[in-house]
Design an enzyme around this catalytic site. Structure first.
Site, PDB file in Angstrom:
ATOM      1  N   ASP A 247       0.859  -1.179   0.000  1.00  0.00           N
ATOM      2  CA  ASP A 247       0.000   0.000   0.000  1.00  0.00           C
ATOM      3  C   ASP A 247       0.902   1.238   0.000  1.00  0.00           C
ATOM      4  O   ASP A 247       2.123   1.150   0.157  1.00  0.00           O
ATOM      5  CB  ASP A 247      -0.955  -0.016   1.195  1.00  0.00           C
ATOM      6  CG  ASP A 247      -2.165   0.892   0.950  1.00  0.00           C
ATOM      7  OD1 ASP A 247      -2.123   1.701  -0.006  1.00  0.00           O
ATOM      8  OD2 ASP A 247      -3.144   0.801   1.701  1.00  0.00           O
TER       9      ASP A 247
HETATM   10  C1  BGC Z   1      -4.952   3.316   0.233  1.00  0.00           C
HETATM   11  C2  BGC Z   1      -5.173   2.267  -0.829  1.00  0.00           C
HETATM   12  C3  BGC Z   1      -5.026   2.865  -2.186  1.00  0.00           C
HETATM   13  C4  BGC Z   1      -3.671   3.533  -2.300  1.00  0.00           C
HETATM   14  C5  BGC Z   1      -3.403   4.138  -3.664  1.00  0.00           C
HETATM   15  C6  BGC Z   1      -3.675   4.112  -0.002  1.00  0.00           C
HETATM   16  O1  BGC Z   1      -3.579   5.193   0.848  1.00  0.00           O
HETATM   17  O2  BGC Z   1      -4.908   2.685   1.493  1.00  0.00           O
HETATM   18  O3  BGC Z   1      -6.428   1.674  -0.662  1.00  0.00           O
HETATM   19  O4  BGC Z   1      -5.227   1.905  -3.167  1.00  0.00           O
HETATM   20  O5  BGC Z   1      -3.572   4.554  -1.335  1.00  0.00           O
HETATM   21  O6  BGC Z   1      -4.168   5.244  -3.878  1.00  0.00           O
END
Ligand code: BGC
Length: 732
Positions: A293
């Site tokens: 993530d």
């Molecule tokens: C979130 C994810 C997301 C990623 C990319 C993160 O902060 O937890 O769910 O896919 O950002 O945007």
């Protein structure tokens, strides 16, 4: 002449053969579309330098990040050899520019993989996943995800970071909006439905995108509903509750997985070898790749698991994270880690192979560029809007109806509340490229349904704050109307990532407005738009009917108006429990039995939910009867059928969803009070009877999983129930 002709044909064939051989030599195997993907990957890997390989393991960002949690500068310059980017734009030119750099200015011409968060629609935004869960209509969810995939792919995105299948039982957690509720089976079915819609049968199609299951795993168990916290989850709960949706979606062919932010029992999810490698890849055989993530690799440092970025890179990679989202830790430290013997080139090859393999299967080597199409062919098409409207209709839940609904011909309607004319918040959190200007407000829906002369509008108050100055006008509008439609709810920013709330109650100003209007004695319908279950013990008693509309996306107004008028018969049922009070959280239907089921209750509030899982009213009356099995003799290894008749005893056609629960009352590992194992939604004409069937496979539907993840099926008593009816079996 004849002889010459023959000679000529032979000469041409030899030339063609030679030219084919030479071409074969000239066109590298990895560039030959008809060669098996594994051969192409192997050939390409053989040609790559270590540096080129490492670049494939990194994801950068391009465009302007609009996620408030990760906001940053607009980025345009990214190395052409990068593995992937998060593509914040829907401008295909920006994609094509970077792709041209990758294809033409790098040695091997490896295309970039463009990913983005397409959570509930790309531009045609449809209901949030929590609402989708209440539709109990996986086919419709597949249809909408395929609309989203088409809009995304035609706009330059190849890969969506969805679905989120983190079971969550805590409405305070902002991300509860992104999952399909509190039940593992519901998350599994809806997760699979989403994967099927995004990916289709063949990713090579230019209107499909790769899916990414997130956030692996246990992220939904956040302490107290706060985001990013550590989680303590027993292995039994992992196998029972948090892992099943992932297993189901992996079996359905989901291409990728995102590692979560949370610490799991002392080992952060992003460095957790047990889950990322031993379970996901070795036990379940996942062949795709894991992306971390946002910033999750570097966050191993504040989590206390890595002393610096280099150690973070090492721990995440060796645990099983193939792609480093945005941190650049892999790119910065892999050379050193290789030289120090901490990682091997073979490990890197295996990781790169997983990423390249997806690029080949997406057809990116053959079709790296996105053809610029006019908006009218790409987004917001009439069929996309229509599908979004259908899903919104089916996901809304009629929580209460004292008989006021459907309104039929209600006379004058006072339309009041901060949500009534709102076109921004109603679209919902994580709206991707959704734009409020394309959305429909509840007021617009009511206008189209009842005609504007019938409506008296007053906002009454804002979503929060203390300003009561609009109350008088709202009360006046109510007094000159026959019925009040009060539209309350949450701002979209109150849901989603980093958007926890300590209470499930709406801000008191909204409750005060409701009380003010209730004092007029006029009948009142409460319409709610929000991203989490709410605490309604004060609001609901003031209203004659309560409709939970969720965050319906672009087309919320017509479904609300249709349900109010009676044009649409509501069919949504809750996929998450509405507590009586926030103090009860976590409260969910499938908990284990207490040692004293009749005691241990709260002293000052009811201990049960306000609206339970599966609750949802219809304008039809459904009568369940004749629950029976096709065999008395239930044995392991033999499937059997259980059926129930459902009669629509009203004069309204309607949809009914039958939720089938299994209970294993005595077991060597105690089981929940009941567990959802099957559901089916059918349209039942007025006066008609439909048979609903649960085809039970004991090994799949009755078995449980022990703390090692092994399925176990014990002989003894089992119960299968629907609605209020239960069948008992003795499994031999
Ligand atoms: C979130 C994810 C997301 C990623 C990319 C993160 O902060 O937890 O769910 O896919 O950002 O945007």
């Amino acid at each position: 002449m004849k002889y010459n002709m023959k000679k000529l044909v032979i000469a041409i064939s030899v030339a063609a053969f030679l030219s084919a051989c030479c071409n074969e030599e000239k066109v590298p195997v990895y560039r030959q579309a008809d060669r098996p993907v594994c051969d192409r990957v192997e050939d390409l890997l053989d040609r790559m330098t270590f540096e080129e390989k490492v670049l494939q393991l990194n994801q950068y960002i391009i465009g302007l990040n609009t996620n408030v949690n990760n906001i940053g500068e607009e980025i345009k310059d990214v190395p052409g050899g990068i593995g992937s980017v998060i593509y914040f734009s829907d401008n295909v030119e920006l994609r094509n520019e970077l792709q041209r750099k990758a294809m033409e200015e790098t040695r091997l011409g490896i295309p970039v993989l463009f990913g983005f968060d397409v959570i509930h629609g790309f531009r045609t935004v449809y209901p949030i996943p929590l609402a989708q869960g209440c539709s109990w209509n996986p086919e419709l969810v597949t249809e909408l995800c395929s609309v989203a995939a088409r809009e995304a792919r035609l706009s330059g995105t190849d890969w969506t970071f969805a679905p989120m299948i983190d079971v969550s039982r805590d409405g305070r957690w902002g991300r509860v909006a992104e999952c399909f509720g509190e039940d593992p089976y519901a998350n599994s079915v809806m997760g699979v439905a989403s994967v099927n819609g995004y990916q289709g049968d063949d990713l090579y199609n230019t209107d499909k995108v790769a899916a990414c299951l997130k956030h692996f795993v246990g992220y939904g168990m956040s302490q107290g509903g706060r985001d990013y916290t550590a989680t303590d989850i027993s292995m039994q709960s992992m196998w029972d509750t948090y892992l099943p949706p992932y297993k189901a979606c992996i079996e359905a062919g989901a291409e990728t997985v995102m590692s979560a932010f949370n610490d799991i029992n002392g080992v952060p999810a992003t460095a957790n070898h047990l889950f990322l490698t031993e379970i996901l890849k070795e036990k379940w055989g996942h062949k795709g790749f894991v992306v971390s993530d946002w910033n999750a690799v570097e966050q191993l440092i504040p989590q206390g698991y890595a002393a610096d970025r280099k150690e973070a890179a090492l721990k995440a990679f060796t645990a099983g994270v193939e792609m480093d989202m945005k941190d650049n830790c892999y790119r910065e430290y892999f050379e050193e880690l290789l030289n120090e013997g901490k990682i091997t080139e073979r490990q890197v090859d295996e990781a790169v192979a997983r990423i390249l393999s997806l690029k080949f299967r997406l057809g990116l080597f053959e079709k790296p560029y996105t053809e610029p199409l006019p908006e009218s062919e790409r987004i917001l098409t009439a069929d996309a809007y229509a599908a979004a409207e259908r899903l919104a209709e089916e996901s809304m839940v009629l929580l209460k109806n004292d008989g006021i609904l459907p309104l039929g011909n209600p006379g004058r309607i006072a339309v009041i509340g901060p949500m009534a004319k709102d076109k921004f918040n109603i679209v919902g959190s994580w709206r991707c490229h959704g734009n409020a200007k394309d959305a429909q407000s509840i007021y617009e829906g009511l206008e189209a349904e009842f005609g504007s002369p019938a409506l008296n509008y007053a906002p009454g108050c804002d979503f929060d704050g203390t300003d009561r100055s609009g109350f008088a006008l709202a009360k006046a509008a109510a007094l000159k109307s026959d019925v009040i439609v009060l539209c309350l709810g949450e701002k979209s920013a109150w849901s989603g990532e980093n958007a926890s709330r300590s209470t499930l109650a709406l801000p008191s100003i909204q409750e005060e407005l409701a009380a003010e209007l209730a004092s007029t004695g006029k009948p009142m319908v409460l319409v709610l738009s929000n991203g989490r279950p709410l605490e309604l013990n004060r609001l609901a008693p003031m209203a004659d009917a309560v409709l939970e509309a969720w965050q319906p996306g672009m087309k919320g107004g017509s479904p609300v108006a249709g349900i109010l008028s009676g044009r649409v018969n509501p069919s949504g049922k809750l996929c998450i429990t509405f507590p009586w009070s926030t103090g009860q959280v976590p409260i969910f239907y499938n908990s284990r039995q207490s040692s004293r089921p009749d005691q241990g209750q709260y002293q000052e509030i009811p201990s049960g939910p306000m609206y339970e899982f599966g609750h949802g009213l219809s304008y039809s009356e459904f009568v369940y009867s004749d629950l029976k099995a096709d065999s008395e003799d239930i044995t392991k290894g033999r499937d059997f059928k259980v059926q129930v008749s459902v009669t629509n005893s009203s004069d309204r056609d309607g949809y009914e969803t039958v939720l089938w629960y299994v209970t294993d009352p005595f077991c060597s590992v105690t089981r929940p009070v009941k567990e959802l194992r099957h559901f089916e939604k059918k349209f039942i004409k007025a006066g008609a009877t439909e048979i609903f069937t649960f085809d039970v496979n004991p090994e799949k539907d009755l078995a449980y999983v022990d703390s090692e993840g092994n399925p176990l099926l014990e002989s003894g008593e089992y119960r299968i129930s629907v609605n209020e009816q239960t069948l008992k079996f003795n499994l031999k």
